[in-house]
Motif scaffolding. Structure first.
Motif, PDB file in Angstrom:
ATOM      1  N   LYS A  54       1.982 -15.921  10.011  1.00 18.36           N
ATOM      2  CA  LYS A  54       1.993 -15.217   8.723  1.00 18.36           C
ATOM      3  C   LYS A  54       2.617 -13.838   8.912  1.00 18.36           C
ATOM      4  CE  LYS A  54      -2.519 -15.492   7.965  1.00 18.36           C
ATOM      5  NZ  LYS A  54      -3.803 -15.521   7.239  1.00 18.36           N
ATOM      6  N   THR A  55       3.532 -13.481   8.011  1.00 19.74           N
ATOM      7  CA  THR A  55       4.141 -12.162   8.084  1.00 19.74           C
ATOM      8  C   THR A  55       4.564 -11.731   6.675  1.00 19.74           C
ATOM      9  OG1 THR A  55       5.806 -10.828   9.233  1.00 19.74           O
ATOM     10  CG2 THR A  55       6.452 -13.064   8.608  1.00 19.74           C
ATOM     11  N   HIS A  56       5.350 -10.648   6.588  1.00 17.98           N
ATOM     12  CA  HIS A  56       5.718 -10.074   5.287  1.00 17.98           C
ATOM     13  C   HIS A  56       6.719 -10.951   4.551  1.00 17.98           C
ATOM     14  CE1 HIS A  56       9.408  -9.033   7.370  1.00 17.98           C
ATOM     15  NE2 HIS A  56       8.673  -8.493   8.327  1.00 17.98           N
ATOM     16  N   ILE A  57       6.959 -10.637   3.272  1.00 21.54           N
ATOM     17  CA  ILE A  57       7.946 -11.391   2.494  1.00 21.54           C
ATOM     18  C   ILE A  57       9.330 -11.129   3.086  1.00 21.54           C
ATOM     19  CG2 ILE A  57       6.596 -11.371   0.360  1.00 21.54           C
ATOM     20  CD1 ILE A  57       8.353  -9.111  -0.654  1.00 21.54           C
ATOM     21  N   ILE A  58      10.247 -12.094   2.906  1.00 21.72           N
ATOM     22  CA  ILE A  58      11.567 -11.927   3.517  1.00 21.72           C
ATOM     23  C   ILE A  58      12.353 -10.840   2.786  1.00 21.72           C
ATOM     24  CG2 ILE A  58      11.662 -14.256   4.455  1.00 21.72           C
ATOM     25  CD1 ILE A  58      13.449 -15.067   2.153  1.00 21.72           C
ATOM     26  N   LYS A  59      13.284 -10.224   3.500  1.00 23.03           N
ATOM     27  CA  LYS A  59      14.059  -9.106   2.958  1.00 23.03           C
ATOM     28  C   LYS A  59      15.056  -9.584   1.905  1.00 23.03           C
ATOM     29  CE  LYS A  59      13.610  -6.562   7.288  1.00 23.03           C
ATOM     30  NZ  LYS A  59      14.296  -6.034   8.486  1.00 23.03           N
ATOM     31  N   SER A  60      15.433  -8.650   1.043  1.00 18.04           N
ATOM     32  CA  SER A  60      16.264  -8.994  -0.117  1.00 18.04           C
ATOM     33  C   SER A  60      17.588  -9.649   0.256  1.00 18.04           C
ATOM     34  CB  SER A  60      16.521  -7.752  -0.968  1.00 18.04           C
ATOM     35  OG  SER A  60      17.110  -6.731  -0.183  1.00 18.04           O
ATOM     36  N   ASP A  61      18.239  -9.196   1.357  1.00 14.91           N
ATOM     37  CA  ASP A  61      19.515  -9.809   1.714  1.00 14.91           C
ATOM     38  C   ASP A  61      19.319 -11.253   2.167  1.00 14.91           C
ATOM     39  OD1 ASP A  61      18.135  -8.853   3.900  1.00 14.91           O
ATOM     40  OD2 ASP A  61      19.925  -8.326   5.055  1.00 14.91           O
ATOM     41  N   ASN A  62      18.175 -11.538   2.809  1.00 17.79           N
ATOM     42  CA  ASN A  62      17.871 -12.909   3.208  1.00 17.79           C
ATOM     43  C   ASN A  62      17.512 -13.770   1.994  1.00 17.79           C
ATOM     44  OD1 ASN A  62      18.300 -12.393   5.927  1.00 17.79           O
ATOM     45  ND2 ASN A  62      16.176 -11.817   6.292  1.00 17.79           N
ATOM     46  N   VAL A  63      16.898 -13.139   0.990  1.00 16.80           N
ATOM     47  CA  VAL A  63      16.567 -13.840  -0.255  1.00 16.80           C
ATOM     48  C   VAL A  63      17.857 -14.304  -0.916  1.00 16.80           C
ATOM     49  CG1 VAL A  63      15.726 -13.534  -2.617  1.00 16.80           C
ATOM     50  CG2 VAL A  63      14.375 -12.689  -0.702  1.00 16.80           C
ATOM     51  N   GLU A  64      18.822 -13.400  -0.979  1.00 19.54           N
ATOM     52  CA  GLU A  64      20.104 -13.714  -1.617  1.00 19.54           C
ATOM     53  C   GLU A  64      20.811 -14.864  -0.884  1.00 19.54           C
ATOM     54  OE1 GLU A  64      23.935 -11.000  -2.513  1.00 19.54           O
ATOM     55  OE2 GLU A  64      22.009 -10.186  -3.217  1.00 19.54           O
ATOM     56  N   LYS A  65      20.794 -14.807   0.435  1.00 14.39           N
ATOM     57  CA  LYS A  65      21.438 -15.849   1.241  1.00 14.39           C
ATOM     58  C   LYS A  65      20.757 -17.204   1.028  1.00 14.39           C
ATOM     59  CE  LYS A  65      22.466 -17.067   6.046  1.00 14.39           C
ATOM     60  NZ  LYS A  65      22.214 -16.734   7.476  1.00 14.39           N
TER      61      LYS A  65
ATOM     62  N   PHE B 195       7.590 -15.965   1.257  1.00 14.34           N
ATOM     63  CA  PHE B 195       7.201 -15.795   2.655  1.00 14.34           C
ATOM     64  C   PHE B 195       7.995 -16.775   3.525  1.00 14.34           C
ATOM     65  CE2 PHE B 195       3.711 -14.296   0.062  1.00 14.34           C
ATOM     66  CZ  PHE B 195       3.430 -13.065   0.638  1.00 14.34           C
ATOM     67  N   GLY B 196       9.284 -16.455   3.674  1.00 19.57           N
ATOM     68  CA  GLY B 196      10.205 -17.368   4.340  1.00 19.57           C
ATOM     69  C   GLY B 196       9.938 -17.602   5.809  1.00 19.57           C
ATOM     70  N   ASP B 197       9.203 -16.691   6.450  1.00 17.94           N
ATOM     71  CA  ASP B 197       8.917 -16.849   7.882  1.00 17.94           C
ATOM     72  C   ASP B 197       7.509 -17.375   8.136  1.00 17.94           C
ATOM     73  OD1 ASP B 197      11.456 -15.888   8.706  1.00 17.94           O
ATOM     74  OD2 ASP B 197      10.790 -13.840   8.318  1.00 17.94           O
ATOM     75  N   ASN B 198       6.761 -17.604   7.077  1.00 12.13           N
ATOM     76  CA  ASN B 198       5.416 -18.173   7.245  1.00 12.13           C
ATOM     77  C   ASN B 198       5.523 -19.663   7.513  1.00 12.13           C
ATOM     78  OD1 ASN B 198       4.494 -15.639   6.658  1.00 12.13           O
ATOM     79  ND2 ASN B 198       3.166 -16.249   4.966  1.00 12.13           N
TER      80      ASN B 198
ATOM     81  N   SER C 224       0.272 -12.159  11.530  1.00 12.70           N
ATOM     82  CA  SER C 224      -0.510 -12.779  12.598  1.00 12.70           C
ATOM     83  C   SER C 224       0.184 -14.058  13.049  1.00 12.70           C
ATOM     84  CB  SER C 224      -1.933 -13.102  12.123  1.00 12.70           C
ATOM     85  OG  SER C 224      -1.915 -14.120  11.138  1.00 12.70           O
ATOM     86  N   HIS C 225      -0.089 -14.427  14.297  1.00 14.42           N
ATOM     87  CA  HIS C 225       0.436 -15.678  14.847  1.00 14.42           C
ATOM     88  C   HIS C 225      -0.679 -16.284  15.685  1.00 14.42           C
ATOM     89  CE1 HIS C 225       3.749 -18.305  16.477  1.00 14.42           C
ATOM     90  NE2 HIS C 225       2.763 -18.558  17.321  1.00 14.42           N
ATOM     91  N   GLN C 226      -1.129 -17.454  15.265  1.00 12.60           N
ATOM     92  CA  GLN C 226      -2.231 -18.089  15.977  1.00 12.60           C
ATOM     93  C   GLN C 226      -1.851 -19.496  16.417  1.00 12.60           C
ATOM     94  OE1 GLN C 226      -6.381 -17.375  14.623  1.00 12.60           O
ATOM     95  NE2 GLN C 226      -5.436 -16.691  12.724  1.00 12.60           N
TER      96      GLN C 226
END
Length: 276
Positions: A26-37, A52-55, A11-13
């Motif tokens: 609020k969105t999903h957890i960040i992807k594994s390749d972004n986690v590594e970076k 939740f890197g994009d929250n 969601s985006h409010q």
């Protein structure tokens, strides 16, 4: 349950409060390749399980300055060299993290509990909030007043179950009333049988003031010193808070820039300046 609610229902409010734009994304957890970076950028071997890197929760003035709360910046405030907890489950937890992940040649010391004293990220280039120590406190009685809530949102920034030995989480929530807004950023750590730690940052702004009040309080107690408390409260941050020892309390004013692109009444601004 919190993971389901906050993690997978994007969601985006946006909400306007006078000259302020409040954003909760609020969105999903960040992807594994972004986690590594990101782990490489932060110089740690691992990030929280639920990252939740994009929250984000952002409070931004029309002039550009403001403050936001996000997970990546919060993890920059994790102290990897002092006070790392050495408890029975730490070694087991670290071993479990190395399985299946790209292993580092040398495991650097780091705080596997992700304890952070992050208080928010100041926004703006030419104009920024000015952080000034103060003895003023948020008047809790005002917050208890029955004022209609115009907007409410809670954003989870990260969470980790510490290899089933407890929980480490960071979340931020805000509520907006007609004349003010109140925000609570909470880091909560529970290591089963060992300790409970809580770092709270409260941000309060009244519409007629030219500053926000920010209070940061760190609390911590060993489980051995909480034997008089019903164990059911150990999983309830709001309830256990009053039983934890205060380790640090810092009060600050986040003062608005003197020059803002906004037609604020000079009289009102002068009144606020005099009341400091």
């Amino acid at each position: 349950m919190a993971m389901m609610i906050h993690g997978f229902q994007s969601s985006h409010q946006d909400f306007s409060f006078g000259p302020w734009k409040l954003t909760a994304a609020k969105t999903h957890i960040i992807k594994s390749d972004n986690v590594e970076k990101l782990a490489d950028e932060l110089h740690v071997p691992s990030l929280p399980e639920m990252m939740f890197g994009d929250n984000v929760l952002r409070i931004q003035h029309v002039s550009g300055f403001g403050i936001e709360f996000n997970a990546a910046d919060a993890l920059k405030y994790v102290n990897n060299y002092q006070g790392v907890l050495k408890v029975a489950c730490a070694e087991e937890w670290q071993e479990s993290r190395m399985e299946g992940e790209h292993s580092k040649e040398i495991i650097k010391p780091y705080d596997w509990t992700y304890t952070t004293d992050y208080k928010g990220t100041l926004l703006g280039e030419a104009l920024k909030l000015k952080v000034v120590p103060t003895r003023d406190h948020t008047e809790m009685e005002k917050l208890k007043a029955r004022e209609q809530i115009k907007f409410f949102e809670e954003v989870l920034l990260f969470e980790d179950e510490l290899h089933d030995h407890g929980v480490s989480s960071l979340s931020v929530k805000i509520r907006v009333m007609h004349s003010s807004f109140f925000l609570l950023l909470r880091y909560f750590l529970r290591i089963d049988g060992v300790l409970i730690r809580m770092n709270d940052t409260r941000l309060y702004h009244e519409a007629d003031k030219n500053y926000m009040l920010r209070e940061h309080t760190s609390r911590e107690s060993k489980i051995a010193n909480l034997m008089h408390v019903p164990p059911a409260l150990f999983t309830e941050p709001n309830e256990i808070s009053q039983y934890l020892s205060v380790k640090e309390a810092v009060c600050e004013k986040l003062e608005f820039p003197e020059k803002m692109d906004l037609n604020l009444g000079a009289t009102q601004e002068n009144t606020c300046m005099k009341s400091k």
